[in-house]
Motif scaffolding. Structure first.
Motif: not given
Length: 238
Positions: A26-40
């Motif tokens: 869950x923590x990895x998915x949460x972190x990835x979600x933040x990274x996806x938003x930041x990447x854009x």
């Protein structure tokens, strides 16, 4: 007769392995979600103009939560680039593992180049982040982390291996393989920057074909280039 009291169970008992694994996932998915938003956001606004508060809003998390995951903007920016670098290198290496041990033709090398370019074209936000740095790719001026530097060196070593093979088999012009590897990246960077500045309208296949033709014109011996290029020298033969 005195009553005996059963020992209390520790309140800090570790959760079962399955529960710990679930929390990590869950923590990895949460972190990835933040990274996806930041990447854009980094791709659209650039590093300097991007604010952590805006990233938190885009990801739908509090600013405090964002800082729990990433200590600052630079760490977040680096994390995105490292993750994408690793993904691209893994994709290329999976295809290249057997090929690089015994290449058979320039056409095989061109196909390998297409794998790398396809990844960049299919991840335009990542590509934009790379271009916005304003440095030659894989140059020390970009202040790479140790992890990034290791991946860059692996990629450059792979390319140098290709040029050593091609020169030995009289397919490529004779030159320092390290210089040829960096020149390859410079050619790609220029073409991809033009594609981005033009609104990313050209089909991926056309961009890849143009860069493959650049590679042939720049590195192949005249007889090999004549075999691979169309009559006008601008594109590969169909």
């Amino acid at each position: 007769m005195p009553r005996t009291t059963a020992p209390r169970r520790s309140a800090t008992r570790k959760p079962p392995a399955a529960q710990r694994n679930l929390r990590r996932a869950k923590a990895a998915l949460y972190r990835q979600h933040i990274m996806d938003a930041a990447e854009a956001m980094f791709a659209r606004e650039g590093f300097a103009q991007t604010r952590m508060q805006a990233v938190a809003q885009a990801a739908g998390v509090s600013l405090a939560t964002l800082y729990q995951q990433f200590k600052g903007k630079e760490e977040l920016h680096r994390a995105i680039l490292i993750a994408r670098d690793a993904e691209m290198l893994s994709q290329v290496m999976e295809r290249a593992q057997n090929l690089l041990q015994a290449p058979q033709s320039v056409e095989q090398i061109l196909a390998l180049i297409a794998v790398q370019l396809s990844f960049l074209l299919e991840h335009p936000n990542y590509l934009n982040m790379q271009l916005q740095d304003g440095h030659a790719w894989y140059h020390s001026a970009a202040r790479p982390s140790a992890e990034e530097q290791h991946m860059w060196e692996r990629g450059l070593a792979m390319m140098e291996q290709v040029f050593t093979w091609g020169t030995r088999n009289q397919l490529f012009i004779s030159d320092a393989p390290a210089d040829q590897a960096r020149l390859t990246l410079a050619l790609q960077q220029a073409r991809l920057a033009s594609w981005v500045s033009g609104g990313m309208l050209a089909p991926h296949a056309a961009v890849i074909a143009a860069i493959q033709a650049d590679f042939v014109r720049c590195f192949c011996r005249p007889a090999v280039a004549a075999r691979l290029l169309a009559a006008d020298g601008a594109t590969l033969k169909a």
